[in-house]
Design a protein around this motif. Structure first.
Motif, short mmCIF file in Angstrom:
data_model
loop_
_atom_site.label_atom_id
_atom_site.label_comp_id
_atom_site.label_asym_id
_atom_site.label_seq_id
_atom_site.Cartn_x
_atom_site.Cartn_y
_atom_site.Cartn_z
N MET A 105 6.62 5.02 -3.43
CA MET A 105 5.23 5.46 -3.37
C MET A 105 5.04 6.74 -4.20
O MET A 105 5.91 7.61 -4.18
N VAL A 106 3.91 6.84 -4.87
CA VAL A 106 3.56 8.10 -5.53
C VAL A 106 2.23 8.60 -4.96
O VAL A 106 1.37 7.80 -4.59
N ASP A 107 2.10 9.93 -4.89
CA ASP A 107 0.85 10.53 -4.39
C ASP A 107 0.15 11.24 -5.54
O ASP A 107 0.81 11.80 -6.42
N CYS A 108 -1.17 11.26 -5.49
CA CYS A 108 -1.91 12.10 -6.43
C CYS A 108 -1.96 13.50 -5.80
O CYS A 108 -2.40 13.65 -4.66
N ALA B 298 -4.47 10.65 -2.74
CA ALA B 298 -4.39 9.18 -2.60
C ALA B 298 -2.95 8.74 -2.86
O ALA B 298 -2.23 9.36 -3.64
N ARG B 299 -2.54 7.67 -2.16
CA ARG B 299 -1.15 7.21 -2.27
C ARG B 299 -1.12 5.81 -2.86
O ARG B 299 -1.94 4.96 -2.51
N PHE B 300 -0.18 5.57 -3.76
CA PHE B 300 -0.09 4.26 -4.43
C PHE B 300 1.34 3.77 -4.46
O PHE B 300 2.27 4.57 -4.53
N ARG B 301 1.48 2.42 -4.44
CA ARG B 301 2.81 1.86 -4.65
C ARG B 301 3.06 1.91 -6.15
O ARG B 301 2.22 1.45 -6.93
N ARG C 127 3.98 -5.02 8.98
CA ARG C 127 4.49 -4.20 7.88
C ARG C 127 3.45 -3.15 7.57
O ARG C 127 2.27 -3.48 7.40
N ASN C 128 3.90 -1.93 7.47
CA ASN C 128 2.96 -0.85 7.19
C ASN C 128 2.68 -0.81 5.69
O ASN C 128 3.05 0.14 5.00
N GLU C 129 2.06 -1.87 5.19
CA GLU C 129 1.78 -2.02 3.76
C GLU C 129 0.87 -0.89 3.29
O GLU C 129 -0.03 -0.48 4.03
N ILE C 130 1.08 -0.46 2.06
CA ILE C 130 0.24 0.62 1.54
C ILE C 130 -1.05 0.06 0.95
O ILE C 130 -2.13 0.54 1.23
N ASN C 131 -0.89 -0.97 0.15
CA ASN C 131 -2.10 -1.52 -0.47
C ASN C 131 -2.48 -2.80 0.26
O ASN C 131 -1.80 -3.81 0.14
N THR C 132 -3.56 -2.74 1.02
CA THR C 132 -3.89 -3.90 1.86
C THR C 132 -5.13 -4.63 1.37
O THR C 132 -5.89 -5.16 2.14
#
Ligand code: ATP
Length: 484
Positions: free
Chosen positions: A88-91, A96-99, A219-224
């Protein structure tokens, strides 16, 4: 129809007609969670039941229903504690957090090309090397240094990628300390592996044999995004087939074919199915294919078929100290079986079946003055055995005893199927309402019924009508719904 429209239309129809609602909607919703409404739960149950029959009504497959909470060591043995992570990367600016990999996939062609060229020049790397450099999350900061944040638009604001474990944690018992941590299972497969010996003994099974299970996974998916495609709570339909390692190629091919056929048999159009063979394999796999469906946003996996070798049973043997092996009393061989896994998402398949069924068709219409024109009908061509409501019953008009006859037919049919009674509005409107929720048969009681007992049965896809005696409807419909 524009592809992006389709998902929006289906999400809206799903809500309007009671297939799927947003979870906790009155509180603004809970991201990545959805509720199945009255029609949705019927259809989902039909899909699960069809899978269950297909997979377990065989001599060599048994079913189980394991607990969602399992001993925490299960997830150490399976590799989920160490490996079930996404980079994961954060801005740094907007938080905001992205895969990482999904962020890269989402770049425009122009932005991706520019990023690649800049890096190539700066690092003096050739095409192959630059590809693996970009894919490695350890290089994320450098790779993303010229990329804009999709949320706030600022440039070069990303942190280095960090691993984020997708398992939901909770505590068992009243004390919230680290020795009481348990996980909500992220897959149903492990409940099967740990029951290998129990089922073999109880079912007096010999290899090859399989164990099947349907159940929730978390699953604690990031992008849902994309509706039911990637959710945090979902259902899986998994079957693990235990075999002698020397037969792995043959069983892999067998299950691959069986599983593709199940989707095709239930109406998934062949042109919307793709078999994706993995080149890069997971640490446990010897061979892997995904059955993919052409969703409006692109190809997406609906089921994975994997040769997991003896990885799982070996690991559970190591972590539990119990020998999960097999003794073949004919050949006197003792070995750890290999596993061929078929792992489908019930909810993802549900979405594929729904999208696959959706159509807007131009149909002829007779106006009240007798003139003819055309209109659009929205129809779900759901396979009859998956359709939530199998038949709707209408009295043509609400007089001459037609309602009573229609009520009696409804009650008779209800002993066998889910049936809907409707006596409001013009018959054409009633047909349209049923088309929109995929009801395969509409039965109308009319003046002829009063004289000879026959009713019309109108078929959803062809819109053709036949007359059937009302006492023969159960047999008539059963045969169509089962044989279809
Ligand atoms: P993806 O790469 O899409 O995350 P995966 O390879 O992790 O999927 P598996 O672990 O093989 O998926 O899970 C088997 C099946 O479970 C998938 O084919 C899919 O149908 C379903 N599934 C997995 N994750 C989700 C999810 N977050 N939401 C809905 N269904 C899911």
């Amino acid at each position: 129809m524009a592809k992006t429209d389709i998902t929006e239309k289906i999400v809206s129809l799903a809500k309007r007609r009671g297939f799927v609602f947003q979870s906790s909607e009155i509180y603004g919703g809970l991201n990545g969670c959805w509720d199945y409404g009255p029609l949705g739960v019927e259809m989902l149950n039909n899909i699960k039941q069809s899978w269950w029959k297909e997979m377990t009504y065989r001599e060599n497959v048994e079913g189980i229903d394991a607990a969602i909470l399992m001993h925490p060591k299960v997830w150490e043995a399976s590799g989920h504690v160490d490996n079930f992570t996404d980079p994961m990367v954060d801005c740094k600016e907007c938080k905001a957090r992205f895969r990482y990999d999904i962020l890269l996939e989402g770049l425009s062609e122009k932005a991706a090309k520019k990023m690649k060229e800049d890096l190539k020049k700066e690092l003096n790397l050739d095409d192959d090397k630059i590809k693996s450099f970009i894919e490695d999350p350890d290089n994320s900061e450098k790779v993303l240094s010229t990329v804009n944040c999709p949320n706030c638009g600022r440039n070069g604001t990303f942190t280095k990628a960090r691993s984020f474990n997708l398992m939901f944690k909770t505590y068992i018992g009243p004390v919230e300390d680290s020795s009481n941590i348990v996980f909500l299972r992220p897959e149903t497969a492990q409940g099967i592996y740990v029951n290998f010996l129990n089922v073999k003994e109880a079912g007096r099974q010999k290899l090859p044999f399989g164990i099947a299970q349907i159940g929730k996974a978390f699953r604690n998916e990031i992008n849902t995004k994309n509706f039911l495609f990637r959710t945090r709570e979902f259902e899986q339909m998994e079957m693990q087939f235990f075999i002698n390692p020397k037969d792995d190629g043959q069983w892999f091919e067998y299950w691959k074919e069986q599983r593709i056929n199940w989707f095709v048999k239930h109406g998934i159009k062949k042109e919307n199915l793709n078999i994706h063979e993995h080149e890069k394999l997971a640490h446990y796999a010897k061979a892997a294919v995904d059955i993919e469906y052409k969703f409006p946003f692109g190809w997406g996996e609906i089921e994975g078929i994997h040769n997991r070798t003896d990885f799982d049973l070996k690991r559970h043997t190591e972590y539990s100290g119990k020998k999960l092996e097999y003794f073949d009393d004919q050949t006197k061989e003792r070995f750890i079986p290999y596993v061929i896994e078929t792992s489908a998402g019930a909810s993802r398949s549900f979405m594929a079946f729904l999208i696959n069924a959706y159509d807007e068709e131009q149909v002829a219409k007779e106006n009240s003055d007798g003139s003819k024109s055309t209109e659009v009908r929205t129809v779900l061509h759901i396979h009859p055995s998956f359709a939530p409501v199998k038949a709707a019953v209408f009295p043509l008009v609400n007089r001459d005893g037609m309602q009573d006859i229609a009520h009696n037919i409804t009650e008779d049919l209800r002993k066998h199927f889910r049936v809907f009674y409707d006596d409001s509005g013009a018959v054409g409107r009633r047909y349209r309402r049923q088309d929109e929720c995929g009801t395969p048969y509409c039965i109308t009681v009319d003046s002829e019924t009063l004289t000879n007992g026959s009713v019309t049965v109108r078929e959803r896809d062809s819109m053709e009508q036949v007359r059937v005696h009302k006492d023969k409807l159960t047999g008539y419909l059963s045969q169509l719904i089962i044989s279809n």
